[in-house]
Design an enzyme around this catalytic site. Structure first.
Site, mmCIF file in Angstrom:
data_model
loop_
_atom_site.group_PDB
_atom_site.id
_atom_site.type_symbol
_atom_site.label_atom_id
_atom_site.label_comp_id
_atom_site.label_asym_id
_atom_site.label_seq_id
_atom_site.Cartn_x
_atom_site.Cartn_y
_atom_site.Cartn_z
ATOM 1 N N LYS A 174 0.833 -1.218 0.000
ATOM 2 C CA LYS A 174 0.000 0.000 0.000
ATOM 3 C C LYS A 174 0.866 1.266 0.000
ATOM 4 C CE LYS A 174 -3.273 2.984 0.893
ATOM 5 N NZ LYS A 174 -4.128 3.525 -0.137
ATOM 6 N N LYS A 243 1.903 11.065 5.747
ATOM 7 C CA LYS A 243 2.177 9.896 6.590
ATOM 8 C C LYS A 243 2.539 8.684 5.733
ATOM 9 C CE LYS A 243 -1.332 7.616 7.272
ATOM 10 N NZ LYS A 243 -2.190 6.515 6.974
HETATM 11 P P1 NAD Z 1 -10.355 10.148 8.807
HETATM 12 O O1 NAD Z 1 -9.477 11.033 9.623
HETATM 13 O O2 NAD Z 1 -11.443 10.728 7.969
HETATM 14 O O3 NAD Z 1 -11.054 9.038 9.757
HETATM 15 C C1 NAD Z 1 -10.449 8.486 10.892
HETATM 16 C C2 NAD Z 1 -11.559 8.169 11.908
HETATM 17 O O4 NAD Z 1 -10.963 7.548 13.043
HETATM 18 C C3 NAD Z 1 -12.290 9.432 12.417
HETATM 19 O O5 NAD Z 1 -13.682 9.224 12.339
HETATM 20 C C4 NAD Z 1 -11.803 9.573 13.837
HETATM 21 O O6 NAD Z 1 -12.752 10.185 14.687
HETATM 22 C C5 NAD Z 1 -11.571 8.130 14.203
HETATM 23 N N1 NAD Z 1 -10.644 7.965 15.334
HETATM 24 C C6 NAD Z 1 -9.504 8.647 15.586
HETATM 25 N N2 NAD Z 1 -8.921 8.184 16.713
HETATM 26 C C7 NAD Z 1 -9.727 7.190 17.164
HETATM 27 C C8 NAD Z 1 -9.661 6.314 18.286
HETATM 28 N N3 NAD Z 1 -8.658 6.363 19.189
HETATM 29 N N4 NAD Z 1 -10.646 5.404 18.440
HETATM 30 C C9 NAD Z 1 -11.682 5.338 17.553
HETATM 31 N N5 NAD Z 1 -11.795 6.139 16.474
HETATM 32 C C10 NAD Z 1 -10.827 7.050 16.284
HETATM 33 O O7 NAD Z 1 -9.347 9.268 7.921
HETATM 34 P P2 NAD Z 1 -9.705 8.440 6.589
HETATM 35 O O8 NAD Z 1 -9.515 9.301 5.413
HETATM 36 O O9 NAD Z 1 -10.985 7.700 6.793
HETATM 37 O O10 NAD Z 1 -8.488 7.413 6.584
HETATM 38 C C11 NAD Z 1 -8.446 6.287 7.472
HETATM 39 C C12 NAD Z 1 -7.285 5.397 7.058
HETATM 40 O O11 NAD Z 1 -7.507 4.946 5.711
HETATM 41 C C13 NAD Z 1 -5.922 6.125 7.069
HETATM 42 O O12 NAD Z 1 -4.927 5.263 7.532
HETATM 43 C C14 NAD Z 1 -5.721 6.487 5.615
HETATM 44 O O13 NAD Z 1 -4.338 6.592 5.309
HETATM 45 C C15 NAD Z 1 -6.393 5.313 4.907
HETATM 46 N N6 NAD Z 1 -6.882 5.605 3.547
HETATM 47 C C16 NAD Z 1 -7.555 6.770 3.282
HETATM 48 C C17 NAD Z 1 -8.006 6.997 1.977
HETATM 49 C C18 NAD Z 1 -8.782 8.272 1.611
HETATM 50 O O14 NAD Z 1 -8.975 8.524 0.411
HETATM 51 N N7 NAD Z 1 -9.238 9.058 2.578
HETATM 52 C C19 NAD Z 1 -7.795 6.058 0.975
HETATM 53 C C20 NAD Z 1 -7.139 4.878 1.290
HETATM 54 C C21 NAD Z 1 -6.695 4.663 2.587
#
Ligand code: NAD
Length: 306
Positions: A174, A243
């Site tokens: 990834k 990150k």
């Molecule tokens: P985001 O910040 O929108 O969502 C993260 C969620 O986790 C939030 O709802 C937050 O409140 C929650 N959270 C934070 N700390 C927490 C805790 N201790 N306990 C429970 N919940 C908690 O991020 P995202 O864009 O959804 O990305 C999530 C993961 O997926 C990341 O690792 C990112 O790199 C990966 N990702 C994102 C995308 C994208 O397009 N956004 C695509 C592929 C992968």
């Protein structure tokens, strides 16, 4: 009762939200947890149970998926005192976040001591892929967990790749992918800003690039859909891309592989985040280059992401 397996889902953000929503809509009984109570409400409205800690999720169901922002949060949710490790019912753990191989190995080592099977399964395809259930899934670790959760994976993605049984291989895959995607994003921004400043219509530029060897997912989908109409409302945050490239550079260093371009891409992202744009979406990185060059890349919506 739907007859479908109960699933715990932790982290209901940009990606986890739509993935979990597809599961609930497909009839999987969900127990959810997020530190933001408001993120859980739409799931409760559809019959899901809101838990008050990761442990409470792991006390309620055998299968738990997490989709969390950064490695430290994943470690805390999995291994802290009120983490999944303390739950009484959990049998399988799936990490859908991008957290790097080091964290995947550390979490797998901790959870497997308690007999919990671990699968890393980072995803690619963005928010629209999460909404449409078309994410690609990069799995590694416990193969029986991949099989046990196949009905759920079928709802969130269409391209499951199994990289091997060593924890972390899916994460290495990834971060390699996101390094490429970050590089294409920034290089496309530089090329478009240069062309626009020289006097070329950006829509024409994208048409030419997409009929030529410079095309990528960025030029074919993200720039026509989001940059030309200046729609920077949804997508992947710059700090998360930062990150991922940082995790890729760490993995490259661990493997003794030089990545010169990666270092430049990382510096660009470090700069962007230091300038306060970390919570903006990654395609809006172009704004930094536009500001330096004194032009804006704007046009009509050329294509809707499908
Ligand atoms: P985001 O910040 O929108 O969502 C993260 C969620 O986790 C939030 O709802 C937050 O409140 C929650 N959270 C934070 N700390 C927490 C805790 N201790 N306990 C429970 N919940 C908690 O991020 P995202 O864009 O959804 O990305 C999530 C993961 O997926 C990341 O690792 C990112 O790199 C990966 N990702 C994102 C995308 C994208 O397009 N956004 C695509 C592929 C992968």
């Amino acid at each position: 009762m739907s007859g479908k397996q109960a699933i715990g889902f932790i982290g209901l953000g940009m990606m986890g939200g739509p993935m979990a929503m597809r599961l609930v809509d497909a009839g999987f009984p969900l127990t959810v947890f997020d530190v933001r109570a408001e993120a859980m409400q739409p799931f409760v409205d559809k019959g899901a149970v809101a838990a008050d800690s990761p442990k409470a999720v792991a006390d309620a169901v055998e299968d738990v998926m997490v989709c969390l922002p950064i490695p430290d949060v994943v470690r805390q949710v999995a291994l802290a005192e009120d983490g999944l490790i303390a739950g009484g019912k959990i049998k399988r753990y799936v990490d859908l976040s991008t957290t790097g191989a080091v964290t995947a190995r550390a979490v797998a080592a901790g959870l497997s001591e308690k007999g919990i099977a671990c699968l890393d399964c980072p995803v690619s395809g963005g928010v629209s892929g999460a909404e449409a259930g078309t994410l690609s899934l990069m799995q590694s670790g416990d193969k029986s967990a991949a099989a046990a959760l196949k009905p759920a994976f079928d709802v969130i993605g269409e391209n499951p790749f199994y990289l091997g049984d060593a924890p972390g291989l899916g994460q290495t895959m990834k971060v390699a992918n996101n390094y490429l995607s970050a590089t294409a994003n920034i290089a496309c921004a530089e090329a478009l800003v240069m062309g626009v400043k020289a006097g070329i219509d950006p829509e024409v530029m994208l048409d030419v690039i997409n009929a030529s060897s410079g095309r990528s997912d960025v030029s074919e989908i993200r720039y026509p859909t989001y940059v030309l109409p200046r729609d920077f409302t949804k997508g992947f945050k710059q700090r998360l891309l930062h990150k991922d490239v940082k995790l890729c550079m760490e993995e490259a260093a661990a493997q003794g592989v030089p990545m010169w371009i990666g270092n430049t891409v990382r510096q660009f992202l470090t700069h962007a985040v230091s300038q306060g744009t970390g919570d903006e979406v990654s395609v809006s990185l172009i704004k930094h280059i536009e500001q330096w060059a004194g032009v804006e890349v704007r046009g009509k919506t050329a294509k809707k992401q499908g």
